[in-house]
Write an enzyme that holds these catalytic residues in place. Structure first.
Site, PDB file in Angstrom:
ATOM      1  N   HIS A 159     -12.024  51.457  48.822  1.00 28.53           N
ATOM      2  CA  HIS A 159     -11.391  51.080  50.086  1.00 28.53           C
ATOM      3  C   HIS A 159     -11.743  52.043  51.219  1.00 28.53           C
ATOM      4  CE1 HIS A 159      -9.167  47.910  48.193  1.00 28.53           C
ATOM      5  NE2 HIS A 159      -8.451  48.731  47.438  1.00 28.53           N
ATOM      6  N   ASP A 194     -12.973  44.910  40.891  1.00 35.33           N
ATOM      7  CA  ASP A 194     -11.590  45.332  41.065  1.00 35.33           C
ATOM      8  C   ASP A 194     -10.728  44.161  41.521  1.00 35.33           C
ATOM      9  OD1 ASP A 194     -10.079  48.222  41.572  1.00 35.33           O
ATOM     10  OD2 ASP A 194      -9.319  46.668  42.901  1.00 35.33           O
TER      11      ASP A 194
END
Length: 343
Positions: A159, A194
């Site tokens: 992220h 993910d």
């Protein structure tokens, strides 16, 4: 399979909380995650190796100088004021990334930290740096001829943009590994499995054609990271057509996940990369605390086989996967499935 981990450094980062629906709750990115993942490594009898210290150069290849300076110095600067809290949370953000760069510690935190899931404590920089060292060491092993290597990265990284932390992530380990592999490969692919979209990874390579980024994840329309991860995001400029997002309906189980992954792998094959980075999130598991998708423990072995069948040099970088009884089992399932497929 070689496994790179350094629990002495990586377990030091111990964030106290994060903001969920306006309520501060315990941060799920806890040091215990590393213990559970190491148990999964031990179950497979893998060789655990301490990473080398690769310095700042591999980090600076994907992160801006201002961001590295900020992350490495901000807590010391913050702590000069005895009235401050032990961790830094941002409480102000610029309305655009082109705004003026401030000198204030809290304002710089708002510039470089996207949300309330990334508190910066005394040991955050040290843990993040050694997490990145694991990714570089695994990439170095693959560059030297190992067919595969696993970087047990904690804290995770996908992220994190070039100058913006978010979603428990401070340095983008998968991007760092991919950039390192570019030393010996003209084209590298990142495959992110993910639960959450790898928005930072996408952002770093969005205008590049030498690194193909693919992410399969829970539909972000009502799920973190919300603003990124939609199917229409395909890259820009030179990178147009080199980013692929496969958003899945919430609750998608093994069959739906593998069907989506199979389609994405056809695009990866068409890109013809010389090496692959797998951003391995185990939070797609059916009983993960985030509860977005429903991949089973055996499903991770199936996923691994599909990825291994690409037959390419592969760096596996740990991303998400949070505290549940099966966390180590899920990693063992994936690593075993990958090795068996390559045997």
């Amino acid at each position: 399979m070689k496994v790179f981990a350094d629990q002495a450094h990586q377990a030091l980062h111990d964030p106290s909380g994060y903001l969920v629906d306006g309520v501060m709750q315990p941060n799920p990115e806890q040091p215990e995650r590393m213990e559970r993942l190491l148990a999964g490594v031990a179950a497979g009898g893998h060789e655990v190796i301490a990473p080398a210290d690769h310095g700042l150069a591999p980090l600076a290849a994907v992160h801006s100088p201002a961001y590295i300076k900020f992350l490495s110095t901000i807590h010391k600067r913050w702590s000069r004021n005895p009235a401050t809290a032990p961790e830094i949370f941002p409480n102000i953000h610029p309305d655009r990334r082109t705004a003026s760069y401030p000198t204030s510690a809290i304002a710089q935190t708002g510039f470089h930290v996207a949300d309330m899931s990334c508190p910066i404590g005394e040991h955050t920089w040290d843990s993040a740096r050694w997490s990145a060292n694991c990714a570089v060491s695994a990439a170095q092993a693959v560059e030297a001829g190992d067919p595969m290597a696993y970087a047990l990265c904690r804290p995770p990284g996908h992220h994190c943009f070039s100058d913006l932390a978010g979603g428990f992530c401070y340095l983008n380990n998968s991007a760092i590994a991919a950039q390192y592999l570019r030393k010996t490969h003209d084209r590298v692919a990142i495959i992110d499995v993910d639960l959450h979209h790898g928005n930072g990874t996408q952002g770093i390579f969005y205008e590049r054609s030498d690194v193909y980024t693919m992410s399969i994840h829970a539909d972000p329309d009502r799920f973190y990271p919300f603003f990124w991860g939609h199917a229409h995001e395909v890259g820009e400029g030179a990178g147009h057509g080199y980013n692929l997002n496969i958003p899945l309906p919430r609750g998608t189980a093994d069959d739906g996940f593998m069907k989506g992954l199979a389609g994405g792998l056809e695009d990866i094959k068409a890109f013809a990369p010389g090496a692959v980075v797998i951003a391995l999130g185990l939070d797609a598991y059916e009983n993960d605390p985030f509860g977005g998708l429903s991949v089973s423990t055996p499903g991770f072995a199936v996923m691994a086989k599909m990825l291994a069948d690409l037959g390419l040099p592969t760096v596996i970088v740990q991303e998400g996967g949070y505290l549940c009884d099966e966390l180590g089992d899920n990693l063992h399932s994936f690593l075993t499935g990958f090795e068996e497929a390559r045997a």
